[in-house]
Write an enzyme that holds these catalytic residues in place. Structure first.
Site, PDB file in Angstrom:
ATOM      1  CG  MET A 200     -27.444 105.449  57.200  1.00 64.14           C
ATOM      2  SD  MET A 200     -27.747 103.741  56.682  1.00 64.14           S
ATOM      3  CE  MET A 200     -27.068 103.718  55.030  1.00 64.14           C
TER       4      MET A 200
ATOM      5  N   GLY B 228     -35.992 105.026  58.729  1.00 67.27           N
ATOM      6  CA  GLY B 228     -36.956 105.991  58.182  1.00 67.27           C
ATOM      7  C   GLY B 228     -38.331 105.345  58.263  1.00 67.27           C
TER       8      GLY B 228
ATOM      9  CB  ALA C 280     -37.427 103.042  54.382  1.00 66.62           C
ATOM     10  CG  ASN C 281     -38.035 101.730  59.523  1.00 62.27           C
ATOM     11  OD1 ASN C 281     -37.046 101.383  58.884  1.00 62.27           O
ATOM     12  ND2 ASN C 281     -37.960 102.497  60.594  1.00 62.27           N
TER      13      ASN C 281
ATOM     14  CG  ASN D 168     -47.475 107.575  71.026  1.00 62.30           C
ATOM     15  OD1 ASN D 168     -47.998 108.687  71.099  1.00 62.30           O
ATOM     16  ND2 ASN D 168     -46.186 107.407  70.856  1.00 62.30           N
TER      17      ASN D 168
ATOM     18  N   GLY E 146     -50.209  96.674  74.353  1.00 61.19           N
ATOM     19  CA  GLY E 146     -51.029  96.351  73.194  1.00 61.19           C
ATOM     20  C   GLY E 146     -51.642  97.567  72.535  1.00 61.19           C
TER      21      GLY E 146
ATOM     22  CG  ASP F 291     -41.785 102.661  61.598  1.00 61.40           C
ATOM     23  OD1 ASP F 291     -42.653 103.555  61.603  1.00 61.40           O
ATOM     24  OD2 ASP F 291     -40.576 102.890  61.781  1.00 61.40           O
TER      25      ASP F 291
HETATM   26  O1  RIB Z   1     -39.773 104.763  63.554  1.00 58.37           O
HETATM   27  C1  RIB Z   1     -38.393 104.548  63.632  1.00 58.37           C
HETATM   28  C2  RIB Z   1     -37.671 105.440  62.672  1.00 58.37           C
HETATM   29  O2  RIB Z   1     -37.824 106.765  63.073  1.00 58.37           O
HETATM   30  C3  RIB Z   1     -36.183 105.203  62.609  1.00 58.37           C
HETATM   31  O3  RIB Z   1     -35.829 104.200  61.709  1.00 58.37           O
HETATM   32  C4  RIB Z   1     -35.635 106.558  62.269  1.00 58.37           C
HETATM   33  O4  RIB Z   1     -35.162 106.658  60.980  1.00 58.37           O
HETATM   34  C5  RIB Z   1     -36.783 107.529  62.518  1.00 58.37           C
HETATM   35  O5  RIB Z   1     -37.245 108.010  61.354  1.00 58.37           O
END
Ligand code: RIB
Length: 297
Positions: free
Chosen positions: A12, A39, A42-43, A183, A218, A245
């Protein structure tokens, strides 16, 4: 339909929008606070699903209120959560994020994410076997990251390792990843090298192929040993959280079209993600990526 398995964290995100970053010891009045789902695992799962892939996530949530909300959000995105376990008497992962001047600072508390195990990954073997690509990041225990890379390699399924947050990794198993996507700073950390070293030299030294992200400039990748550059796309930046992500998810989803096309689409998707607030809030749908590619070919 492209099948993607993501092994990673679920958080969260506790986001504060501020006019600037406070100095150490300083108290600053900020503009706005919001909780958004995040996260890295999840992302990446959400971004891949919005780009049209069939997605399964392997991870862990706590039995707190955040856990329930996060599970519901991922279900709404159509993500298979059979391998996301709920852990009793445990908090869900959180990230305290400050967004200011188009950049961010993030503090992550792993909580349940620290209990994503190699056994969980092994248990999902038949799922991984059927996947077109596997995505894994480093907000879960390193032994689980290693088990994912090894299992994908053993099954002949490409594993994309997004080494964030970065730490030095053993070349012995890093070489088994199909691509690593740092990166510049993460690449140096990963190889235990000097961050002032030229990134093209670092890319050549890496034990597996590198797709290097450079923010609005880029990305770089290698073709037949030659470094290749994909320019970034122009957008107005609102919030950079989740751009990496989105890049990784798009890379996995479009990999079957060839690396150069996948990197181009990944840059376009990542650019769109920074034009809106929140990690998952900014993640584009497939038609939006296609529209940007038409506008800025
Ligand atoms: O990459 C972005 C994420 O990094 C965020 O959503 C946060 O939860 C961290 O994990």
């Amino acid at each position: 339909m492209t099948r993607i398995v993501v092994v990673g964290s679920i958080n969260m995100d506790l986001v504060t929008l501020a006019p600037r970053f406070p100095a150490p010891g300083e108290t600053l009045t900020a503009d706005h606070f919001l909780t958004v789902h995040g996260g890295k695992g999840a992302n990446q799962a959400v971004a891949a699903a919005r780009l049209g892939a069939q997605v399964a996530l392997i991870g862990a949530l706590g039995d707190d209120a955040f856990g329930g909300q996060l599970r519901l959000g991922l279900t709404d995105e159509g993500i298979d959560l059979e391998h996301v376990r709920s852990i009793d008497n445990c908090a869900s992962g959180t990230a305290s994020i400050t967004v200011a001047q188009g950049d961010n600072h993030i503090l992550v508390v792993p909580a349940a994410n620290a209990r994503v195990t190699p056994e969980q990954v092994e248990h999902a073997k038949s799922l991984i076997e059927r996947a077109d690509a596997v995505l894994v990041q480093m907000e879960i225990p390193l032994e689980t990251v290693e088990a994912t890379v090894r299992l994908g390699h053993q099954l002949g399924v490409p594993v994309i390792l997004n080494p964030a947050p970065a730490q030095p990794l053993s070349p012995e198993w890093l070489k088994l990843a199909r691509y690593v996507t740092p990166n510049q700073h993460e690449l140096a950390t990963l190889l235990d090298a000097d961050s002032s070293e030229d990134f093209r030299a670092l890319m050549r030294r890496a034990p597996c192929p590198v797709v290097l992200t450079r923010g609005d400039e880029g990305a770089w990748y290698s073709e037949d040993g030659e470094p290749m550059h994909q320019r970034g796309f122009h957008v107005d930046v609102v919030d950079t959280t989740g751009a990496g992500d989105t890049f990784n998810a798009a890379l996995a989803v479009f990999l079957h079209e060839g690396l150069a096309i996948a990197v181009k689409k990944a840059c376009a998707a990542a650019a769109l993600s920074v034009s809106r607030l929140g990690a998952q809030g900014g993640m584009p749908r497939l038609y939006e990526v296609e529209a940007l590619l038409e506008q800025q070919p």
